[in-house]
Each structure stands twice: as C-alpha cells, then as structure tokens.
Design an enzyme around this catalytic site. Structure first.
Site, PDB file in Angstrom:
ATOM      1  N   THR A  36     -18.360  -6.830   1.319  1.00 11.23           N
ATOM      2  CA  THR A  36     -17.623  -7.272   0.130  1.00 11.23           C
ATOM      3  C   THR A  36     -17.277  -8.742   0.354  1.00 11.23           C
ATOM      4  O   THR A  36     -17.650  -9.335   1.375  1.00 11.23           O
ATOM      5  CB  THR A  36     -16.317  -6.473  -0.021  1.00 11.23           C
ATOM      6  OG1 THR A  36     -15.445  -6.822   1.068  1.00 11.23           O
ATOM      7  CG2 THR A  36     -16.582  -4.964  -0.023  1.00 11.23           C
ATOM      8  N   THR A 121      -2.157   1.273   8.653  1.00 12.77           N
ATOM      9  CA  THR A 121      -1.193   0.173   8.620  1.00 12.77           C
ATOM     10  C   THR A 121       0.245   0.678   8.630  1.00 12.77           C
ATOM     11  O   THR A 121       0.524   1.793   8.165  1.00 12.77           O
ATOM     12  CB  THR A 121      -1.425  -0.665   7.349  1.00 12.77           C
ATOM     13  OG1 THR A 121      -0.358  -1.602   7.180  1.00 12.77           O
ATOM     14  CG2 THR A 121      -1.478   0.219   6.103  1.00 12.77           C
ATOM     15  N   ASP A 122       1.153  -0.165   9.102  1.00 13.34           N
ATOM     16  CA  ASP A 122       2.582   0.183   9.061  1.00 13.34           C
ATOM     17  C   ASP A 122       3.120   0.174   7.626  1.00 13.34           C
ATOM     18  O   ASP A 122       4.204   0.689   7.367  1.00 13.34           O
ATOM     19  CB  ASP A 122       3.405  -0.755   9.943  1.00 13.34           C
ATOM     20  CG  ASP A 122       3.301  -2.223   9.561  1.00 13.34           C
ATOM     21  OD1 ASP A 122       2.551  -2.558   8.613  1.00 13.34           O
ATOM     22  OD2 ASP A 122       3.968  -3.056  10.214  1.00 13.34           O
ATOM     23  N   GLU A 123       2.345  -0.390   6.687  1.00  9.74           N
ATOM     24  CA  GLU A 123       2.839  -0.476   5.306  1.00  9.74           C
ATOM     25  C   GLU A 123       2.978   0.880   4.648  1.00  9.74           C
ATOM     26  O   GLU A 123       3.608   1.007   3.598  1.00  9.74           O
ATOM     27  CB  GLU A 123       1.913  -1.357   4.468  1.00  9.74           C
ATOM     28  CG  GLU A 123       1.866  -2.775   4.959  1.00  9.74           C
ATOM     29  CD  GLU A 123       1.215  -3.722   3.956  1.00  9.74           C
ATOM     30  OE1 GLU A 123       1.140  -3.389   2.768  1.00  9.74           O
ATOM     31  OE2 GLU A 123       0.786  -4.794   4.385  1.00  9.74           O
ATOM     32  N   TYR A 148      -2.346  -0.991  -2.553  1.00 15.57           N
ATOM     33  CA  TYR A 148      -2.994  -1.016  -1.232  1.00 15.57           C
ATOM     34  C   TYR A 148      -2.359   0.009  -0.292  1.00 15.57           C
ATOM     35  O   TYR A 148      -3.036   0.896   0.249  1.00 15.57           O
ATOM     36  CB  TYR A 148      -2.918  -2.426  -0.616  1.00 15.57           C
ATOM     37  CG  TYR A 148      -3.183  -2.421   0.876  1.00 15.57           C
ATOM     38  CD1 TYR A 148      -4.439  -2.079   1.372  1.00 15.57           C
ATOM     39  CD2 TYR A 148      -2.164  -2.703   1.798  1.00 15.57           C
ATOM     40  CE1 TYR A 148      -4.685  -2.028   2.742  1.00 15.57           C
ATOM     41  CE2 TYR A 148      -2.400  -2.668   3.158  1.00 15.57           C
ATOM     42  CZ  TYR A 148      -3.658  -2.332   3.634  1.00 15.57           C
ATOM     43  OH  TYR A 148      -3.894  -2.276   4.980  1.00 15.57           O
ATOM     44  N   LYS A 152      -3.793   3.529   1.437  1.00 13.46           N
ATOM     45  CA  LYS A 152      -3.874   3.728   2.894  1.00 13.46           C
ATOM     46  C   LYS A 152      -3.082   4.988   3.285  1.00 13.46           C
ATOM     47  O   LYS A 152      -3.532   5.779   4.127  1.00 13.46           O
ATOM     48  CB  LYS A 152      -3.336   2.501   3.654  1.00 13.46           C
ATOM     49  CG  LYS A 152      -4.218   1.265   3.582  1.00 13.46           C
ATOM     50  CD  LYS A 152      -5.609   1.460   4.181  1.00 13.46           C
ATOM     51  CE  LYS A 152      -5.588   1.646   5.686  1.00 13.46           C
ATOM     52  NZ  LYS A 152      -6.986   1.667   6.239  1.00 13.46           N
ATOM     53  N   ASN A 177       1.220  -6.411  11.250  1.00 13.63           N
ATOM     54  CA  ASN A 177       0.393  -7.540  10.786  1.00 13.63           C
ATOM     55  C   ASN A 177      -0.383  -8.206  11.917  1.00 13.63           C
ATOM     56  O   ASN A 177       0.210  -8.643  12.905  1.00 13.63           O
ATOM     57  CB  ASN A 177       1.281  -8.601  10.146  1.00 13.63           C
ATOM     58  CG  ASN A 177       1.689  -8.240   8.741  1.00 13.63           C
ATOM     59  OD1 ASN A 177       2.351  -7.224   8.527  1.00 13.63           O
ATOM     60  ND2 ASN A 177       1.293  -9.058   7.786  1.00 13.63           N
TER      61      ASN A 177
END
Ligand code: NAD
Ligand code: TDX
Length: 332
Positions: A36, A121-123, A148, A152, A177
């Site tokens: 991409t 991810t920690d998000e 996003y 995830k 991050n």
C-alpha cells in the site's frame, strides 16, 4: 522453526523485524505485503536473497495466504492499516485489512496447525488521564477510541476466540509507540524531522500535552522474537520501554537536536477524539521472558533516527509532498 511468514514486512515495524531476524537468527523469511502507500520494498534492500523472499499480495486473499502458510513454520502478523488520521478520513480499508485480513490468516493457520504471533497496539486499551498513576497491563479492559484502534481491538479478539474455540497456537503483543528508521513520514516523529530537513516548521496537534510511551522499533523486534520463541500459547504480552513523553517536549527535542530554537514549530488543528495518554507496564514480559529494552536513552535514539532520515532522503522524499498535501487539507 525455520521459516517465518512475515505479513506487512515492507512496512515500518515489519521491515525492522525482518532486519532484526536476519541479523540475530538463522531463520528464513517470506514477506507478504500488499505494498500500500505505507509499504516500501526499499526498506528490505540489502538483505540476503537466499534468506528473504518477497511476495506482493493481500492478507485477505485466502488462496494466496493458504499457499504461503503451507510453506512457513510460523506466521508473524504485522500487516495493518496503521494510521489514526487516515482511519478518521476513510475507515473502510481498516476493516478490510485489520479485521478481514486477520480473520483470513487465522483460518489458514487453523487449517494447517501453524504457530502465529499477532502484533497489536496499546491503543486497544483507550487512553489514560495525564494525572493517572496507572499504566496499561494485560488485564486492562479494551476501550478503543478510533476506527484504527477499534479494528485492531477487533483483530485481537478474533485471535483470542480462535485460540479458545479452535485451539490455534497464537500469542498476541500490544506495543506502545515505535520510532526508528523506515517509518513513514505521515507519523509524528518522521514528519517533524523531515519537515525540518525540508526547511518547514514542525506541526503540533492541539496543545501538545498528549503523552506517548516511546520504544525503539528494534526493541519491539527483539520482544516479538522472544514471545514467538518462548511465549506461552494463548497469552497476551504488553511491550514498552518506560518512554513516556509529551508531544510538545518531543518536538522541542527534535528542534534542539537539529540545531534550531525549541519553539520553532506551529500549532495545528487537533485530531478528532485524540487519545490523551498511553503508558505500558511490561512487567509480565520482563518477568516471564527476561526481556529488556536496549534503547534506554530517548535523546540518543532520536539523534540516530534524525541521522537516518538525513542520510536516507531517497527513501522518504517521494512520499513527502503527497503526505503534506493530505495534512494541509485537514488544517494540520
Ligand atoms: P505501516 O503502516 O508502516 O506498515 C504496514 C504494512 O502492511 C505496509 O507495508 C503495508 O503495505 C502492509 N499492508 C497493509 N495492508 C495490507 C494487506 N491487506 N495485505 C498485505 N499487506 C498489507 O505500519 P507499522 O507502523 O509498521 O505497524 C505494523 C504493525 O504494528 C501494525 O499491526 C500496527 O497496528 C502495529 N503497531 C504499530 C505501532 C507503531 O507505533 N507504529 C505500535 C504498536 C503496534
Ligand atoms: O503532525 C503530527 N503532529 C502531532 O502532534 C502528527 C502526525 C501527530 N501528532 C501527535 C498525535 C499523537 O498524539 O503525535 C502523537 C503521535 O501520533 P502518530 O505518530 O500519528 O501516532 P499515534 O496516533 O500515537 O499511533 C501510533 O502508535 C500506536 C501508530 O501510528 C499506531 O499504528 C500504533 O498503534
């Protein structure tokens, strides 16, 4: 375990992982990457052809995935749509890749009994208040904020369900991050470094008090390798490096390291739904797998990253103008 299938291996963290594996192990690697806007074959340049092969394709293509999983001893799954700002302007690709793509991989590893590690991810945990003494742990409830992070989170839950319902041999990691070489110029740190290198001012969202917990991509790679080799099946491991910093101080550090006044940046429109703070408690990874980050000095890691972008303009310049045009449209 001799041959790894690495999805998203032409992206930022995936390519760092492939470099790490080639340097530190004897494994062969097959990279599956759609290329991409975020993928770049040049990120794999210089790696030995007898150990690294590249296949351009989509992780949501079940037939292709099946062929490649058959040829691999383990799958390390990095491929994703990864940028929050893009997920706000056009969420659809995030559902296709992060949800359907992960589902497609899970069905294939289920069929072939192949070991899989899912990179997340920690998000997925949402955000913390600035004055909250807590950090995220493996027990923190999921509470994602953006298209996003919600896709995830969805992909993580699929992995957990496939482990429990079908006995798939998977592990999950949720990392904070990352920074380091080969990161796309849309992301915070490379955007500011390359702005300065182009003679433009860094752009800070809102008041810049938002905190991110920075880890060097090479430390993320060593943690993933350690979980792949020694992690317990079905377990989740948080990955971090005690790197909490607010965005304002990161911009100031970049400017100072690049020889400019610390206040030579612009405030721009804030991100919708902007998470305030992420912070990782990686006690489980440290205690169970004896993993430790090597990059402990953020300023030194940042200086090395600045040097990398300074000497690799050919790698990032082709993407810079289009990226800034998108930001300009959003007032950012
Ligand atoms: P990136 O956007 O730099 O790279 C993603 C790669 O995946 C690209 O090479 C892209 O071409 C490829 N890709 C996208 N859709 C695909 C598809 N359908 N099929 C095959 N390949 C496809 O992302 P990144 O920052 O390297 O993140 C990699 C992974 O690590 C993601 O799963 C992300 O959620 C996770 N993660 C990132 C961070 C971070 O700070 N960047 C932190 C924690 C976790
Ligand atoms: O120009 C900018 N100015 C700015 O102030 C940009 C691009 C970002 N920011 C802020 C927003 C965030 O608070 O900097 C912080 C970091 O932004 P991003 O680089 O976009 O990262 P973030 O949204 O925190 O998400 C990153 O870490 C977790 C990765 O992009 C995700 O893939 C990962 O899951």
């Amino acid at each position: 375990m001799a041959r790894l299938l690495v999805t998203g291996g032409a992206g930022f963290i995936g390519s760092n992982f492939v470099h790490h594996v080639i340097e530190h192990t004897a494994y062969e690697v097959i990279v599956l990457d759609k290329l991409t806007y975020a993928g770049n074959r040049a990120s794999l340049a210089g790696l030995p052809e007898e150990r690294v092969s590249f296949v351009q394709g989509d992780i949501a293509d079940g037939g292709l995935v099946d062929d490649l999983v058959t040829a691999a001893d383990a799958v390390v799954h990095y491929a994703a749509e990864s940028h929050n700002d893009n997920s706000l302007s056009d969420p659809q690709p995030f559902l296709n890749t992060n949800i359907i793509g992960t589902f497609t991989l899970l069905e294939s590893v289920r069929k072939h009994g192949t070991r899989m590690h899912h990179v997340s991810t920690d998000e997925v945990y949402g955000d913390l208040a600035l004055d909250d003494p807590a950090r995220f742990t493996e027990e923190t409830p999921y509470n994602p904020s953006s298209p996003y992070s919600s896709t995830k989170a969805g992909s993580d839950l699929l992995v957990r369900a496939w482990v429990r319902s079908f006995g798939v041999a998977a592990t999950i990691s949720n990392c904070s991050n990352n920074y380091g070489p080969y990161q796309h110029v849309e992301k915070f740190i490379p955007r500011q470094i390359t702005n300065v290198l182009r003679g433009h001012r860094p752009k800070l969202y809102g008041d810049g008090r938002n905190v991110r917990d920075w880890i060097h991509a090479d430390d993320h790679s060593s943690a993933v390798l350690s979980i792949l080799e020694n992690g317990r099946i079905g377990e989740t491991y948080l990955i971090g490096a005690d790197g909490e910093r607010d965005n304002k101080s990161v911009v100031e550090a970049i400017l100072t390291l690049m020889g400019l006044p610390a206040d030579a940046y612009d405030h721009v429109n804030d991100r919708a739904g902007h998470d305030m703070r992420y912070a990782i408690d990686y006690t489980k990874l440290r205690n169970e797998l004896n993993w430790h980050p090597l990059y402990r000095d953020f300023e030194r890691g940042l200086q090395a990253t600045i040097d990398w972008y300074r000497t690799n303009e050919d790698w990032w310049l082709p993407a810079k103008a289009a990226t800034e045009a998108l930001y300009a449209r959003a007032g950012q």
